[in-house]
Design a protein around this motif. Structure first.
Motif, PDB file in Angstrom:
ATOM      1  N   ASP A  78      -0.157  -4.128   6.015  1.00  0.00           N
ATOM      2  CA  ASP A  78      -0.888  -3.683   7.203  1.00  0.00           C
ATOM      3  C   ASP A  78      -2.343  -4.160   7.186  1.00  0.00           C
ATOM      4  O   ASP A  78      -3.217  -3.534   7.783  1.00  0.00           O
ATOM      5  CB  ASP A  78      -0.852  -2.140   7.312  1.00  0.00           C
ATOM      6  CG  ASP A  78       0.541  -1.633   7.650  1.00  0.00           C
ATOM      7  OD1 ASP A  78       1.447  -2.456   7.863  1.00  0.00           O
ATOM      8  OD2 ASP A  78       0.710  -0.403   7.706  1.00  0.00           O
ATOM      9  N   HIS A  97      -7.567  -0.999   5.572  1.00  0.00           N
ATOM     10  CA  HIS A  97      -6.514  -0.114   6.083  1.00  0.00           C
ATOM     11  C   HIS A  97      -6.352   1.071   5.126  1.00  0.00           C
ATOM     12  O   HIS A  97      -6.357   2.226   5.542  1.00  0.00           O
ATOM     13  CB  HIS A  97      -5.223  -0.911   6.209  1.00  0.00           C
ATOM     14  CG  HIS A  97      -4.048  -0.127   6.724  1.00  0.00           C
ATOM     15  ND1 HIS A  97      -3.980   0.367   8.005  1.00  0.00           N
ATOM     16  CD2 HIS A  97      -2.890   0.260   6.124  1.00  0.00           C
ATOM     17  CE1 HIS A  97      -2.824   1.008   8.167  1.00  0.00           C
ATOM     18  NE2 HIS A  97      -2.155   0.970   7.039  1.00  0.00           N
ATOM     19  N   HIS A 125       1.320   3.863   2.032  1.00  0.00           N
ATOM     20  CA  HIS A 125       1.857   4.572   3.198  1.00  0.00           C
ATOM     21  C   HIS A 125       3.382   4.661   3.139  1.00  0.00           C
ATOM     22  O   HIS A 125       4.053   3.712   2.714  1.00  0.00           O
ATOM     23  CB  HIS A 125       1.418   3.881   4.504  1.00  0.00           C
ATOM     24  CG  HIS A 125      -0.017   4.172   4.858  1.00  0.00           C
ATOM     25  ND1 HIS A 125      -0.738   3.398   5.724  1.00  0.00           N
ATOM     26  CD2 HIS A 125      -0.848   5.162   4.433  1.00  0.00           C
ATOM     27  CE1 HIS A 125      -1.966   3.900   5.841  1.00  0.00           C
ATOM     28  NE2 HIS A 125      -2.053   4.967   5.055  1.00  0.00           N
ATOM     29  N   HIS A 149       0.840  -1.205   0.000  1.00  0.00           N
ATOM     30  CA  HIS A 149       0.000   0.000   0.000  1.00  0.00           C
ATOM     31  C   HIS A 149       0.866   1.243   0.000  1.00  0.00           C
ATOM     32  O   HIS A 149       2.085   1.162   0.117  1.00  0.00           O
ATOM     33  CB  HIS A 149      -1.015  -0.029   1.144  1.00  0.00           C
ATOM     34  CG  HIS A 149      -0.441   0.020   2.521  1.00  0.00           C
ATOM     35  ND1 HIS A 149       0.355  -0.969   3.044  1.00  0.00           N
ATOM     36  CD2 HIS A 149      -0.550   0.962   3.516  1.00  0.00           C
ATOM     37  CE1 HIS A 149       0.701  -0.663   4.282  1.00  0.00           C
ATOM     38  NE2 HIS A 149       0.172   0.510   4.594  1.00  0.00           N
TER      39      HIS A 149
HETATM   40 ZN    ZN Z   1       0.043   1.417   6.612  1.00  0.00          ZN
END
Ligand code: ZN
Ligand code: FE
Length: 239
Positions: free
Chosen positions: A131, A112, A56, A54
């Motif tokens: 995550d 998430h 992040h 992802h």
């Molecule tokens: Zn994350």
């Protein structure tokens, strides 16, 4: 296929997946580039692919530097094209990504983040869950809904029970405190907590974990329906 666990930042894990027949490798979620570069230098590895679960920053922070240095290709979710810079290979839900001996099934696991994916290396039965799923926990629901997260976890739950889980963070001990509060009579969990503490004392990762064990000890995987799951998620957010 060999997996190297690389500690990054405070509690992140990046992973190198190494094809020992030719020393080609993928890195999963490089938070930063330095620990990866050091390992590659000392082990004569060719970093071919960067796999992102992802967008992040603690999962993609090392992307560009590694790409520049090794000419690696970034593999990430189609839907995150605008927020993960310089993706080379776009993947989508249920697709099989294959490159040389690397072969992974992609599952979209929103919750998430909206664009979260997991990489399931089905020949080796190893899954990189970022995550979405942690040992004894799951990711906070930031962008999606509890319902989405419940179904995302359910996809992972349905994989072969012997699947090895490699997640994005070393949160196992903190997570265990919540699980045992919610599930105080779970003897398998108690047993697991003893083992977790021992590993951490020896400065070893608690990862990977086996799916069958997680199903018996992770309170979020034990949740039978969305209502129970949502209640647990809310409690954990304020734990
Ligand atoms: Zn994350
Ligand atoms: Fe993270």
């Amino acid at each position: 296929m060999k997996i190297e666990i690389i500690k990054c930042l405070q509690d992140n894990y990046s992973y190198l997946i190494i094809d020992e027949t030719n020393n080609n490798a993928c890195v999963v979620d490089p938070s930063v580039s330095n620990p990866i570069i050091n390992f590659i230098k000392n082990n004569n590895i060719k970093l071919k692919y960067i796999l992102n679960t992802h967008h992040h920053h603690d999962h993609i922070g090392g992307n560009i530097e590694l790409k520049k240095k090794y000419g690696s290709k970034i593999v990430a979710f189609k839907g995150d094209k605008e927020r993960i810079p310089e993706i080379d290979i776009l993947v989508e839900d249920n697709q099989t990504w294959k490159a040389g001996n690397f072969e992974a099934k992609i599952y979209h696991t929103p919750g998430h983040t909206n664009g979260h994916i997991v990489f399931y290396f089905f020949k080796e039965k190893k899954i990189f869950t970022g995550d979405t799923l942690f040992s004894l926990g799951c990711g906070r629901v930031f962008e999606g809904t509890n319902e989405q997260m419940f179904y995302s976890l359910d996809k992972i739950k349905k994989l072969p029970k012997e699947t090895e889980i490699y997640c994005g963070h070393e949160y196992t001990l903190q997570n265990s405190n919540f699980c045992i509060q919610q599930d105080p009579k779970n003897f398998k969990l108690k047993d697991k907590i003893t083992k977790i503490k021992k590993k951490l004392q020896e400065d070893l990762p608690t990862i990977p974990v086996i799916l069958s064990e997680e199903i018996e000890t992770n309170i979020f995987l034990k949740a039978k329906n969305i209502e129970t799951f949502s209640k647990l998620r809310d409690l954990k957010d304020n734990f």
